[in-house]
Write a protein that holds these residues in place. Structure first.
Motif, PDB file in Angstrom:
ATOM      1  N   THR A  43      47.103  28.604  45.756  1.00  0.00           N
ATOM      2  CA  THR A  43      46.258  27.410  45.829  1.00  0.00           C
ATOM      3  C   THR A  43      47.037  26.140  45.495  1.00  0.00           C
ATOM      4  OG1 THR A  43      45.516  27.801  43.546  1.00  0.00           O
ATOM      5  CG2 THR A  43      44.136  28.667  45.313  1.00  0.00           C
ATOM      6  N   ARG A  44      48.170  26.284  44.802  1.00  0.00           N
ATOM      7  CA  ARG A  44      48.972  25.103  44.445  1.00  0.00           C
ATOM      8  C   ARG A  44      49.938  24.702  45.548  1.00  0.00           C
ATOM      9  NH1 ARG A  44      49.414  28.123  39.638  1.00  0.00           N
ATOM     10  NH2 ARG A  44      51.569  28.649  40.125  1.00  0.00           N
ATOM     11  N   ARG A  45      50.363  25.676  46.365  1.00  0.00           N
ATOM     12  CA  ARG A  45      51.418  25.388  47.326  1.00  0.00           C
ATOM     13  C   ARG A  45      51.058  25.683  48.780  1.00  0.00           C
ATOM     14  NH1 ARG A  45      52.759  22.570  44.080  1.00  0.00           N
ATOM     15  NH2 ARG A  45      54.692  22.438  42.880  1.00  0.00           N
ATOM     16  N   LYS A  46      49.985  26.384  49.031  1.00  0.00           N
ATOM     17  CA  LYS A  46      49.649  26.758  50.397  1.00  0.00           C
ATOM     18  C   LYS A  46      48.326  26.171  50.889  1.00  0.00           C
ATOM     19  CE  LYS A  46      53.193  29.442  51.283  1.00  0.00           C
ATOM     20  NZ  LYS A  46      54.146  29.156  52.395  1.00  0.00           N
ATOM     21  N   ILE A  47      47.567  25.556  49.987  1.00  0.00           N
ATOM     22  CA  ILE A  47      46.256  25.014  50.343  1.00  0.00           C
ATOM     23  C   ILE A  47      46.217  23.550  49.956  1.00  0.00           C
ATOM     24  CG2 ILE A  47      43.781  25.130  49.827  1.00  0.00           C
ATOM     25  CD1 ILE A  47      44.098  28.129  49.468  1.00  0.00           C
ATOM     26  N   ASP A  48      45.642  22.737  50.828  1.00  0.00           N
ATOM     27  CA  ASP A  48      45.524  21.304  50.597  1.00  0.00           C
ATOM     28  C   ASP A  48      44.864  21.035  49.244  1.00  0.00           C
ATOM     29  OD1 ASP A  48      44.974  18.581  50.629  1.00  0.00           O
ATOM     30  OD2 ASP A  48      44.345  18.563  52.731  1.00  0.00           O
ATOM     31  N   ALA A  49      45.514  20.235  48.430  1.00  0.00           N
ATOM     32  CA  ALA A  49      45.016  19.978  47.077  1.00  0.00           C
ATOM     33  C   ALA A  49      43.676  19.257  47.076  1.00  0.00           C
ATOM     34  CB  ALA A  49      46.045  19.154  46.291  1.00  0.00           C
ATOM     35  N   SER A  50      43.324  18.614  48.187  1.00  0.00           N
ATOM     36  CA  SER A  50      42.039  17.920  48.256  1.00  0.00           C
ATOM     37  C   SER A  50      40.887  18.867  48.565  1.00  0.00           C
ATOM     38  CB  SER A  50      42.092  16.820  49.328  1.00  0.00           C
ATOM     39  OG  SER A  50      42.276  17.383  50.619  1.00  0.00           O
ATOM     40  N   SER A  51      41.198  20.134  48.866  1.00  0.00           N
ATOM     41  CA  SER A  51      40.164  21.132  49.158  1.00  0.00           C
ATOM     42  C   SER A  51      40.025  22.067  47.958  1.00  0.00           C
ATOM     43  CB  SER A  51      40.536  21.942  50.407  1.00  0.00           C
ATOM     44  OG  SER A  51      39.546  22.909  50.703  1.00  0.00           O
ATOM     45  N   PRO A  52      38.925  21.986  47.213  1.00  0.00           N
ATOM     46  CA  PRO A  52      38.777  22.818  46.010  1.00  0.00           C
ATOM     47  C   PRO A  52      38.870  24.312  46.339  1.00  0.00           C
ATOM     48  CG  PRO A  52      37.078  21.118  46.088  1.00  0.00           C
ATOM     49  CD  PRO A  52      37.756  21.111  47.421  1.00  0.00           C
ATOM     50  N   ALA A  53      39.772  25.008  45.652  1.00  0.00           N
ATOM     51  CA  ALA A  53      39.949  26.447  45.884  1.00  0.00           C
ATOM     52  C   ALA A  53      40.617  27.073  44.665  1.00  0.00           C
ATOM     53  CB  ALA A  53      40.789  26.703  47.130  1.00  0.00           C
ATOM     54  N   ILE A  54      40.240  28.314  44.390  1.00  0.00           N
ATOM     55  CA  ILE A  54      40.776  29.032  43.238  1.00  0.00           C
ATOM     56  C   ILE A  54      41.043  30.487  43.632  1.00  0.00           C
ATOM     57  CG2 ILE A  54      40.150  30.010  40.972  1.00  0.00           C
ATOM     58  CD1 ILE A  54      40.929  27.163  40.734  1.00  0.00           C
ATOM     59  N   LEU A  55      42.113  31.051  43.097  1.00  0.00           N
ATOM     60  CA  LEU A  55      42.367  32.492  43.150  1.00  0.00           C
ATOM     61  C   LEU A  55      42.626  32.971  41.733  1.00  0.00           C
ATOM     62  CD1 LEU A  55      44.547  34.509  45.656  1.00  0.00           C
ATOM     63  CD2 LEU A  55      44.694  34.928  43.194  1.00  0.00           C
ATOM     64  N   SER A  56      41.851  33.936  41.272  1.00  0.00           N
ATOM     65  CA  SER A  56      41.996  34.447  39.911  1.00  0.00           C
ATOM     66  C   SER A  56      42.079  35.963  39.917  1.00  0.00           C
ATOM     67  CB  SER A  56      40.814  34.013  39.037  1.00  0.00           C
ATOM     68  OG  SER A  56      40.778  32.613  38.877  1.00  0.00           O
ATOM     69  N   ILE A  57      42.941  36.506  39.076  1.00  0.00           N
ATOM     70  CA  ILE A  57      43.034  37.950  38.868  1.00  0.00           C
ATOM     71  C   ILE A  57      42.189  38.302  37.640  1.00  0.00           C
ATOM     72  CG2 ILE A  57      44.541  39.919  38.436  1.00  0.00           C
ATOM     73  CD1 ILE A  57      45.024  38.622  41.129  1.00  0.00           C
ATOM     74  N   GLY A  58      41.239  39.225  37.802  1.00  0.00           N
ATOM     75  CA  GLY A  58      40.343  39.564  36.707  1.00  0.00           C
ATOM     76  C   GLY A  58      40.547  40.952  36.135  1.00  0.00           C
ATOM     77  N   ARG A  59      41.330  41.800  36.832  1.00  0.00           N
ATOM     78  CA  ARG A  59      41.488  43.177  36.339  1.00  0.00           C
ATOM     79  C   ARG A  59      42.868  43.715  36.704  1.00  0.00           C
ATOM     80  NH1 ARG A  59      39.667  48.505  38.693  1.00  0.00           N
ATOM     81  NH2 ARG A  59      39.629  49.976  36.968  1.00  0.00           N
ATOM     82  N   ILE A  60      43.509  44.336  35.739  1.00  0.00           N
ATOM     83  CA  ILE A  60      44.775  45.039  35.949  1.00  0.00           C
ATOM     84  C   ILE A  60      44.641  46.412  35.306  1.00  0.00           C
ATOM     85  CG2 ILE A  60      47.269  45.037  35.611  1.00  0.00           C
ATOM     86  CD1 ILE A  60      47.098  42.046  35.058  1.00  0.00           C
ATOM     87  N   GLU A  61      45.024  47.432  36.031  1.00  0.00           N
ATOM     88  CA  GLU A  61      44.970  48.786  35.470  1.00  0.00           C
ATOM     89  C   GLU A  61      46.174  49.574  35.951  1.00  0.00           C
ATOM     90  OE1 GLU A  61      42.290  52.848  35.906  1.00  0.00           O
ATOM     91  OE2 GLU A  61      41.298  50.900  36.093  1.00  0.00           O
ATOM     92  N   GLY A  62      46.910  50.151  35.004  1.00  0.00           N
ATOM     93  CA  GLY A  62      48.068  50.952  35.389  1.00  0.00           C
ATOM     94  C   GLY A  62      48.809  51.473  34.179  1.00  0.00           C
ATOM     95  N   GLY A  63      49.307  52.669  34.305  1.00  0.00           N
ATOM     96  CA  GLY A  63      50.094  53.253  33.236  1.00  0.00           C
ATOM     97  C   GLY A  63      49.260  53.982  32.199  1.00  0.00           C
ATOM     98  N   LYS A  64      49.876  55.021  31.600  1.00  0.00           N
ATOM     99  CA  LYS A  64      49.201  55.822  30.583  1.00  0.00           C
ATOM    100  C   LYS A  64      50.010  55.929  29.299  1.00  0.00           C
ATOM    101  CE  LYS A  64      45.825  57.021  33.391  1.00  0.00           C
ATOM    102  NZ  LYS A  64      44.436  56.551  33.189  1.00  0.00           N
ATOM    103  N   SER A  65      51.277  55.543  29.359  1.00  0.00           N
ATOM    104  CA  SER A  65      52.161  55.721  28.204  1.00  0.00           C
ATOM    105  C   SER A  65      53.117  54.539  28.113  1.00  0.00           C
ATOM    106  CB  SER A  65      52.942  57.029  28.354  1.00  0.00           C
ATOM    107  OG  SER A  65      53.864  57.185  27.292  1.00  0.00           O
ATOM    108  N   PRO A  66      53.503  54.140  26.908  1.00  0.00           N
ATOM    109  CA  PRO A  66      54.381  52.979  26.768  1.00  0.00           C
ATOM    110  C   PRO A  66      55.802  53.206  27.263  1.00  0.00           C
ATOM    111  CG  PRO A  66      54.007  54.015  24.629  1.00  0.00           C
ATOM    112  CD  PRO A  66      53.065  54.664  25.596  1.00  0.00           C
ATOM    113  N   ASN A  67      56.215  54.458  27.420  1.00  0.00           N
ATOM    114  CA  ASN A  67      57.597  54.723  27.838  1.00  0.00           C
ATOM    115  C   ASN A  67      57.688  55.310  29.248  1.00  0.00           C
ATOM    116  OD1 ASN A  67      56.445  57.187  27.082  1.00  0.00           O
ATOM    117  ND2 ASN A  67      58.456  58.082  26.587  1.00  0.00           N
TER     118      ASN A  67
END
Length: 228
Positions: A43-67
């Protein structure tokens, strides 16, 4: 008044491995970090700044162990926009990002983009009617005009595509009761004492609409009779 709201689902896949040997695996966690940075930069570099638009990530899931480097990782997010053309542009831009980043990291992806609620467009005549009703019930000083559209979305927009109408907000904040938190916060609550006010505004608006309709019918009948 409110934005269109879509959601998307991304599955990143690759070769899992030991955290001590990332060169022998597809580091999906690092890849996901790059994907998120690139996606939120759309939205900062590919969409006209005068056109209100948002992209948000709300969920991430992955992995079961720290190593252990996982072999699969999920991302979910939402896009919001006022210009309907962005509903076609957003999926293309997201796919371009995923192609470039996964190729660079040696991974793969599966991407689904799901269209949600459309842009919410109020009818100007109904807006005037509701404003008159609210002014009579709540007083002119308590009517706050909307200076710009909100990037939240609402299913009432679907009704407004078929029937002229007006969506309006009723303030529920009350500092004296400690009700000061915004929507989707875990501490959100509202002042239920405002409900009668909202109902009164709606009921008054309905009565005005019915009165206008009946007045229009009487005028029509008079015109028909006078014309013979």
């Amino acid at each position: 008044m409110m934005a269109a709201g879509d959601v998307f689902f991304i599955k990143l896949t690759g070769t899992g491995g030991h955290g001590a040997a990332p060169h022998e695996a597809t580091d999906l966690v690092a890849m996901a970090g790059t994907v998120i940075q690139a996606l939120t930069g759309i939205t900062r570099r590919k969409i006209d700044a005068s056109s209100p638009a948002i992209l948000s990530i709300g969920r991430i899931e992955g992995g079961k162990s720290p190593n252990v480097i996982p072999a699969e990782l999920l991302l979910e997010g939402t896009t919001r926009y006022i210009d309907p053309q962005l509903g076609e542009i957003f999926p293309q831009l997201i796919d371009q990002v995923l192609q470039g980043v996964t190729e660079a990291y040696g991974g793969h992806y599966h991407f689904d983009y799901c269209y949600g609620y459309p842009v919410l467009k109020n009818d100007s005549k109904i807006v005037d009617l509701v404003r008159q009703s609210a002014t009579e019930i709540a007083g002119k000083n308590n009517i706050l005009p909307l200076s710009k559209p909100s990037l939240t979305s609402e299913d009432f927009a679907v009704y407004l595509e078929r029937v002229p109408g007006c969506y309006f907000w009723v303030g529920t904040r009350n500092p004296e009761k400690g009700l000061i938190h915004s929507l989707h916060q875990p501490t959100f609550d509202l002042d239920e004492d405002v409900f009668p006010l909202a109902v009164a505004i709606l009921a008054n608006a309905v009565l005005k609409a019915l009165a206008n309709r009946m007045e229009g019918r009487r005028c029509f009948e008079v015109n028909c009779n006078s014309a013979g």
